[in-house]
Design a protein around this motif. Structure first.
Motif, PDB file in Angstrom:
ATOM      1  N   SER A 137     -47.953  93.108 -24.212  1.00 25.51           N
ATOM      2  CA  SER A 137     -46.831  92.169 -24.301  1.00 25.51           C
ATOM      3  C   SER A 137     -45.644  92.796 -25.023  1.00 25.51           C
ATOM      4  O   SER A 137     -44.488  92.607 -24.623  1.00 25.51           O
ATOM      5  N   PHE A 141     -41.983  93.379 -23.106  1.00 23.07           N
ATOM      6  CA  PHE A 141     -40.723  92.786 -23.567  1.00 23.07           C
ATOM      7  C   PHE A 141     -39.741  93.865 -24.008  1.00 23.07           C
ATOM      8  O   PHE A 141     -38.527  93.716 -23.817  1.00 23.07           O
ATOM      9  N   TYR A 165     -41.029  86.231 -26.664  1.00 21.43           N
ATOM     10  CA  TYR A 165     -41.905  87.274 -27.196  1.00 21.43           C
ATOM     11  C   TYR A 165     -42.530  86.850 -28.522  1.00 21.43           C
ATOM     12  O   TYR A 165     -43.691  87.184 -28.804  1.00 21.43           O
ATOM     13  N   TYR A 168     -45.872  85.100 -28.036  1.00 20.55           N
ATOM     14  CA  TYR A 168     -46.976  86.042 -27.811  1.00 20.55           C
ATOM     15  C   TYR A 168     -47.346  86.747 -29.120  1.00 20.55           C
ATOM     16  O   TYR A 168     -48.526  86.953 -29.410  1.00 20.55           O
ATOM     17  N   ASP A 203     -40.174  91.500 -32.998  1.00 17.94           N
ATOM     18  CA  ASP A 203     -40.212  90.080 -33.336  1.00 17.94           C
ATOM     19  C   ASP A 203     -38.987  89.688 -34.163  1.00 17.94           C
ATOM     20  O   ASP A 203     -38.429  88.603 -33.983  1.00 17.94           O
ATOM     21  N   THR A 206     -36.043  88.860 -32.071  1.00 18.71           N
ATOM     22  CA  THR A 206     -36.000  87.602 -31.319  1.00 18.71           C
ATOM     23  C   THR A 206     -35.196  86.546 -32.070  1.00 18.71           C
ATOM     24  O   THR A 206     -34.743  85.572 -31.473  1.00 18.71           O
TER      25      THR A 206
END
Length: 424
Positions: A137, A141, A165, A168, A203, A206
């Motif tokens: 994942s 991404f 993302y 996940y 992360d 995001t």
């Protein structure tokens, strides 16, 4: 001959079942997920028909080991179904949607009751596939959003990396963290640790601050559990790991500093004056539900009911918190962001029945923690930390996906093996 056939069938089922969980927790491979799912279901039926006595014995053993989980899962499932029979807007079949979105998890759950025999090796195979879904994942991404290979991104407030993302990441990061603890080769372990740092950096990009908090608190919980169980911290932290973490973080900080767009984005997300509007969401929308005739039974399954309810009860177009510029799925409805805390969001849909969803969530979390402390079961520890990250901490800010909760029920059953100790 029969024993050999049984072993072959067992291994084939295990492969497709592992592939299903891998694809379920991976972006953009729905076709693989469906193939793995229906192949697993077909093979479950073959197993039950061919080895009926073994299937019945497995069912009895699984029921004895997981009686409370099974009962709570059934209550939660029927809550979703029953409270969707009479939805807010009867022109939209919430019942059909509830069954369609949750039937896959329940077919797997029922199949596992008859097939899973408490083998730790089967648990390990599925656990490894889920851990590698984390790598898949993150890479997908990264390639999609950094290099522009993007065919699915929805227009919404998002960061440099698609906000999806972070979902996940919250689900899978703790599976991967526990997987690292089970790796014996130090070089391989350090490489995986570096990848975690890379994945967490994605992360950050995001902009999902709830996800950042969930990851940090989950790591602290992991460290605390190991400290309490072994009375040592070196199993998680050592000087080489700390040096590597500092190096990777310094490298990420350098990239952010010299990239103007990343630097500006992170600065904006870390600004204390930047708010998400969730205070308005709770203060403006929830009283509308409390004062309506749906306060007890909820609106029914599906986001359409939520959007229809808010639009119908806001004819003056008062500001009710964040919304998207486009209409909701070509219905002419204003598309309000469904960003309530997880259990509050579920209350909109299932009313007082949400209590069973709350109980199931905390049962899986607490029971899994207790089993780790008693049995040294690393796989179920990873499940507990994933529930903590995704439903309990991230759930304080957003999220209302009950399908994932039923998948967690499947994994609890599958990771609750009969062996007393987990090989590290």
């Amino acid at each position: 001959m029969i024993k050999k056939y049984s072993l072959i069938l067992d291994n084939v089922i295990l492969f497709f079942l592992s592939l299903y969980f891998f694809s379920f927790f991976s972006p953009g491979i729905t076709a693989v997920e469906n193939i793995a799912l229906y192949t697993s279901i077909a093979l479950f039926l073959v197993f039950i028909a061919t080895f009926w006595q073994d299937a019945v014995r497995n069912f009895k053993n699984n029921f004895i080991r997981n009686k409370t989980l099974i009962i709570l899962s059934i209550l939660a499932f029927f809550t979703v179904i029953v409270f969707s029979i009479f939805p807010y807007d009867s022109s939209f079949s919430s019942l059909h949607l509830a069954i369609r979105q949750n039937k896959k998890a329940w077919m797997i759950f029922l199949g596992l009751l008859f097939w899973y025999n408490g083998s730790k090796e089967k648990s390990k195979r599925v656990f490894d596939f889920i851990a590698f879904a984390f790598i898949f994942s993150a890479i997908m991404f990264f390639l999609r959003d950094i290099f522009g290979i993007d065919t699915h991104k929805r227009e919404q407030p998002a960061g440099i990396i698609d906000r999806q993302y972070s979902v996940y990441f919250d689900i899978l990061a703790m599976f991967f963290a526990v997987f690292i603890l089970c790796v014996k080769n130090h070089l391989f372990k350090f490489m995986l640790f570096a990848f975690v740092c890379f994945a967490f950096y994605l992360d950050l990009l995001t902009g999902a601050r709830g996800s950042w908090l969930a990851f940090v608190l989950s790591l602290l919980l992991l460290a605390w559990l190991f400290y309490k169980k072994y009375n040592i911290s070196r199993k998680i932290f050592n000087i080489k790991s700390i040096i590597l973490a500092i190096f990777v973080c310094a490298l990420a900080a350098s990239v952010s500093f010299f990239n103007p767009s990343i630097k500006e984005f992170l600065a904006k997300r870390l600004d204390n004056h930047t708010i998400s509007g969730r205070d308005i969401i709770l203060s403006k929308r929830l009283p509308m539900l409390f004062s309506s005739h749906r306060a007890f039974i909820g609106l029914g399954h599906g986001e359409y009911q939520y959007q229809k309810f808010l639009n119908d009860n806001n004819p003056s177009k008062e500001y009710l918190g964040p919304f998207l510029e486009q209409e909701f799925e070509n219905t002419g409805l204003t598309w309000y962001l469904h960003d309530e805390p997880s259990f509050v969001a579920n209350y909109y849909h299932y009313g007082v029945g949400t209590i069973f969803i709350v109980i199931l969530t905390f049962y899986i979390f607490i029971k899994a923690i207790l089993k780790f402390r008693r049995e040294n079961n690393y796989y179920i520890l990873a499940l507990a930390l994933s529930v903590f990250s995704y439903y309990i901490i991230r759930g304080l800010f957003e999220g209302y996906n009950v399908t994932n909760l039923f998948i967690y029920s499947c994994l609890f059953l599958l990771f609750n093996y009969k062996d007393e100790k987990c090989q590290k």
